[in-house]
Design a protein around this motif. Structure first.
Motif, mmCIF file in Angstrom:
data_model
loop_
_atom_site.group_PDB
_atom_site.id
_atom_site.type_symbol
_atom_site.label_atom_id
_atom_site.label_comp_id
_atom_site.label_asym_id
_atom_site.label_seq_id
_atom_site.Cartn_x
_atom_site.Cartn_y
_atom_site.Cartn_z
ATOM 1 N N ALA A 49 0.845 -1.199 0.000
ATOM 2 C CA ALA A 49 0.000 0.000 0.000
ATOM 3 C C ALA A 49 0.877 1.244 0.000
ATOM 4 O O ALA A 49 1.907 1.291 0.668
ATOM 5 C CB ALA A 49 -0.888 0.004 1.238
ATOM 6 N N GLY A 51 0.586 5.387 0.729
ATOM 7 C CA GLY A 51 -0.263 6.443 1.277
ATOM 8 C C GLY A 51 -0.075 7.715 0.472
ATOM 9 O O GLY A 51 -0.081 7.703 -0.766
ATOM 10 N N HIS A 54 4.534 10.678 1.896
ATOM 11 C CA HIS A 54 5.300 11.620 2.711
ATOM 12 C C HIS A 54 6.439 10.981 3.494
ATOM 13 O O HIS A 54 7.141 11.681 4.222
ATOM 14 C CB HIS A 54 4.379 12.402 3.653
ATOM 15 N N SER A 55 6.628 9.661 3.355
ATOM 16 C CA SER A 55 7.780 9.065 4.032
ATOM 17 C C SER A 55 9.052 9.345 3.242
ATOM 18 O O SER A 55 9.041 9.366 2.012
ATOM 19 C CB SER A 55 7.601 7.550 4.188
ATOM 20 N N SER A 116 -1.903 10.790 4.756
ATOM 21 C CA SER A 116 -3.081 9.913 4.827
ATOM 22 C C SER A 116 -3.166 9.304 6.225
ATOM 23 O O SER A 116 -2.140 9.077 6.889
ATOM 24 C CB SER A 116 -3.005 8.818 3.771
ATOM 25 N N THR A 123 3.220 4.160 10.350
ATOM 26 C CA THR A 123 4.629 4.412 10.711
ATOM 27 C C THR A 123 4.766 5.006 12.116
ATOM 28 O O THR A 123 5.855 5.437 12.496
ATOM 29 C CB THR A 123 5.297 5.400 9.730
ATOM 30 N N ARG A 343 10.080 16.883 20.594
ATOM 31 C CA ARG A 343 8.680 16.716 20.990
ATOM 32 C C ARG A 343 8.554 15.571 21.992
ATOM 33 O O ARG A 343 9.483 14.779 22.152
ATOM 34 C CB ARG A 343 7.806 16.410 19.758
HETATM 35 C C1 FAD Z 1 6.902 17.727 5.662
HETATM 36 C C2 FAD Z 1 6.738 16.510 6.510
HETATM 37 C C3 FAD Z 1 6.429 16.644 7.848
HETATM 38 C C4 FAD Z 1 6.279 15.513 8.662
HETATM 39 N N1 FAD Z 1 5.910 15.688 9.961
HETATM 40 C C5 FAD Z 1 5.770 14.613 10.766
HETATM 41 C C6 FAD Z 1 5.366 14.753 12.128
HETATM 42 O O1 FAD Z 1 5.037 15.842 12.587
HETATM 43 N N2 FAD Z 1 5.334 13.648 12.910
HETATM 44 C C7 FAD Z 1 5.674 12.415 12.439
HETATM 45 O O2 FAD Z 1 5.649 11.449 13.213
HETATM 46 N N3 FAD Z 1 5.982 12.231 11.136
HETATM 47 C C8 FAD Z 1 6.031 13.297 10.293
HETATM 48 N N4 FAD Z 1 6.346 13.120 8.971
HETATM 49 C C9 FAD Z 1 6.502 11.737 8.466
HETATM 50 C C10 FAD Z 1 5.165 11.193 7.962
HETATM 51 O O3 FAD Z 1 4.117 11.512 8.828
HETATM 52 C C11 FAD Z 1 5.204 9.686 7.833
HETATM 53 O O4 FAD Z 1 6.236 9.310 6.994
HETATM 54 C C12 FAD Z 1 3.878 9.078 7.365
HETATM 55 O O5 FAD Z 1 3.959 7.680 7.391
HETATM 56 C C13 FAD Z 1 3.487 9.533 5.981
HETATM 57 O O6 FAD Z 1 2.200 9.039 5.670
HETATM 58 P P1 FAD Z 1 1.817 8.728 4.149
HETATM 59 O O7 FAD Z 1 0.339 8.687 4.055
HETATM 60 O O8 FAD Z 1 2.523 9.670 3.250
HETATM 61 O O9 FAD Z 1 2.371 7.256 3.978
HETATM 62 P P2 FAD Z 1 3.444 6.663 2.954
HETATM 63 O O10 FAD Z 1 4.726 7.356 3.166
HETATM 64 O O11 FAD Z 1 2.892 6.659 1.595
HETATM 65 O O12 FAD Z 1 3.528 5.161 3.513
HETATM 66 C C14 FAD Z 1 4.036 4.933 4.801
HETATM 67 C C15 FAD Z 1 3.765 3.493 5.223
HETATM 68 O O13 FAD Z 1 2.371 3.309 5.410
HETATM 69 C C16 FAD Z 1 1.963 2.162 4.712
HETATM 70 N N5 FAD Z 1 0.596 2.370 4.279
HETATM 71 C C17 FAD Z 1 0.083 3.444 3.642
HETATM 72 N N6 FAD Z 1 -1.218 3.252 3.403
HETATM 73 C C18 FAD Z 1 -1.522 2.022 3.892
HETATM 74 C C19 FAD Z 1 -2.696 1.239 3.905
HETATM 75 N N7 FAD Z 1 -3.826 1.674 3.388
HETATM 76 N N8 FAD Z 1 -2.625 0.015 4.461
HETATM 77 C C20 FAD Z 1 -1.484 -0.470 4.992
HETATM 78 N N9 FAD Z 1 -0.345 0.242 5.004
HETATM 79 C C21 FAD Z 1 -0.365 1.466 4.455
HETATM 80 C C22 FAD Z 1 2.934 2.035 3.553
HETATM 81 O O14 FAD Z 1 2.972 0.734 3.033
HETATM 82 C C23 FAD Z 1 4.209 2.437 4.229
HETATM 83 O O15 FAD Z 1 4.732 1.322 4.905
HETATM 84 C C24 FAD Z 1 6.455 14.217 8.121
HETATM 85 C C25 FAD Z 1 6.740 14.068 6.757
HETATM 86 C C26 FAD Z 1 6.862 15.205 5.959
HETATM 87 C C27 FAD Z 1 7.137 15.037 4.486
#
Ligand code: FAD
Length: 444
Positions: A49, A51, A54-55, A116, A123, A343
């Motif tokens: 999957a 999301g 943003h990782s 998302s 994560t 934090r």
């Molecule tokens: C500018 C910026 C600021 C940030 N600030 C913070 C913060 O304040 N605190 C913090 O903790 N992190 C922060 N992050 C990190 C971010 O929150 C994490 O990396 C988060 O996982 C991103 O979510 P995503 O939806 O983009 O998931 P993705 O990066 O697309 O995926 C992350 C993981 O989730 C899994 N996944 C996604 N959707 C599903 C699904 N439907 N079912 C099963 N697994 C799924 C994927 O397989 C993957 O393993 C930040 C990132 C950025 C770019």
């Protein structure tokens, strides 16, 4: 882009948000129904999957990716149960105003609302607050497509009002194990979150607060509001900015001074010299929770935009020593560091959460987008933090030889082997395996 037999579109996966990673997957599917997703999972040997991208790490990548953004479904509140059922691809920035308009809220948000819900909880994404758990602690149930293509529920998943696909309940799968699941246990199609009545928050920012005074009583500073962030370059004698977010229903009183430092009379961006138009309202002006708990506004680019990030989660009792260790490294990190953030999080019971079993402090770094130079610094950061059993944030950058080695992760997470065993039981063929999970020892 082309039509997909799964009733969606099929496209090249492209890059993550930061642009440091081009997904290696050969295809990205965007199914338009859960049934089509189930069919896709059942006949694809390796699938993951994705999301909102943003990782910074390759945690999401795999041979074939699936985005859930086009699955049908709406946000559904159950006022009696105090839960909300959220289609997995929904971003917090879309969920929050819907909840608020109906009189509800979630307990906390990350620094950005663009992520998302399923990707964030997978994560262990967190905001800040001594008494506030990571975002994943709000999860009460999940709907998941498992490795055999079956749709199951785990925990107390809220039934969809729309009477969507029937799901089999799996009491044998502990919710605590799979919430921070890194995509290893299945593809989550809907998340049930705990909600509470909506509330207002006031945000106050204090520039240049002396580190000596902060470290003399760190608990007093982090406990001085519902959510506190310290922004620093690790080098200066002062914390560049202290952000305090206070709930009005918890009895907030404006605080003109913090440790003798006056509250800023102008709005500030955490990055020096950047226009604060992208940040949420400050100056102690109260407003709805979702317009204050994130640092950045949904309609703007969060943070810097061109950047990398790393973060290490440590037991709270080591906070002062770990901060001191990074301050000693400050000069060496300076060229690549845009800003660092401290934090806190309450302890939780989630097996792979950074705050699992221990009150936690998060030491975060936003770096320039120089993959090589930052890659060379990470071993030094991890070496400095090694005495404190750091847990790397799964979605950010870390090594596979220091804090992210299988041995270090096993030592830092008491339930690491249990999580690995459960993944092997639920996914014996390794359908959800990827290089990240293998590299860090989460799957064999
Ligand atoms: C500018 C910026 C600021 C940030 N600030 C913070 C913060 O304040 N605190 C913090 O903790 N992190 C922060 N992050 C990190 C971010 O929150 C994490 O990396 C988060 O996982 C991103 O979510 P995503 O939806 O983009 O998931 P993705 O990066 O697309 O995926 C992350 C993981 O989730 C899994 N996944 C996604 N959707 C599903 C699904 N439907 N079912 C099963 N697994 C799924 C994927 O397989 C993957 O393993 C930040 C990132 C950025 C770019």
């Amino acid at each position: 882009m082309s039509d997909d037999t799964n009733g969606g579109t099929l496209r090249a996966p492209g890059t993550n948000w930061a642009g440091n990673l081009t997904y290696g997957a050969r295809a990205l599917h965007e199914p338009t129904s859960v049934a089509r997703l189930q069919d896709l999972v059942a006949r694809t040997p390796r699938v993951r999957a994705l999301g909102s991208r943003h990782s910074f790490s390759d945690v999401a990548d795999g041979e074939v990716l699936v985005s859930l953004e086009h699955l049908p479904g709406v946000v559904e509140v159950d006022p009696a149960a105090r839960t909300v059922r959220v289609p997995a691809g929904t971003r917090y920035g879309a969920l929050a105003p819907v909840l608020h308009d109906q009189g509800w809220a979630v307990h906390n948000l990350a620094s950005l609302p663009h992520i998302s819900v399923a990707g964030a909880v997978a994560t262990g994404t967190h905001g800040s607050g001594d008494r506030s758990g990571t975002l994943a602690t709000a999860v009460r149930g999940l709907e998941v497509v498992t490795a055999d293509g079956e749709l199951v529920t785990v925990g107390a998943a809220q039934a969809p009002a729309s009477g969507a696909e029937a799901a089999t309940h799996r009491p044998d799968v502990p919710l605590d194990a799979v919430v921070v699941g890194l995509g290893a246990f299945g593809i989550v199609t809907a998340v049930t979150l705990a909600i509470e009545p909506t509330y207002d928050v006031a945000q106050e920012v204090y520039p240049d607060v002396p580190w000596d005074a902060v470290l003399a009583d760190l608990d007093a500073v982090t406990g001085s509001a519902d959510s506190v962030s310290l922004f620093t370059d690790w080098r200066s004698p002062t914390v560049a900015q202290v952000w305090r977010k206070s709930r009005l229903d918890a009895g907030w009183e404006p605080r003109p001074h913090l440790l003798g430092v006056a509250r800023s009379a102008v709005e500030l961006h955490p990055l020096a010299g950047v226009d604060p138009a992208s940040t949420t309202a400050q100056l102690g002006v109260p407003g709805p929770w979702h317009e204050r708990l994130s640092h950045f506004r949904m309609e703007h680019t969060p943070s810097h935009g061109e950047e990398l990030q790393s973060e290490y989660l440590l037991a709270r009792e080591h906070a002062v020593d770990a901060i001191t260790a990074l301050r000693r490294l400050g000069t060496d990190l300076a060229e690549q560091l845009l800003v660092a953030e401290v934090r806190t999080m309450a302890a939780d019971d989630l097996w792979l959460s950074g705050a699992s079993g221990r009150a936690t402090v998060g030491l975060h770094m936003t770096w320039r987008r120089d993959v090589e130079a930052v890659g060379a610094l990470l071993p030094r950061v991890e070496e400095a933090l090694a005495p404190f059993a750091p847990r790397p944030h799964w979605g950010k950058l870390f090594t596979a030889t220091g804090a992210g080695s299988p041995a270090a992760l096993r030592a830092a997470y008491p339930r690491f082997d249990d999580a690995r065993d459960l993944a092997a039981r639920l996914d014996p063929q390794g359908r959800f395996h990827n290089a990240f999970l293998r590299r860090h020892g989460l799957v064999g």
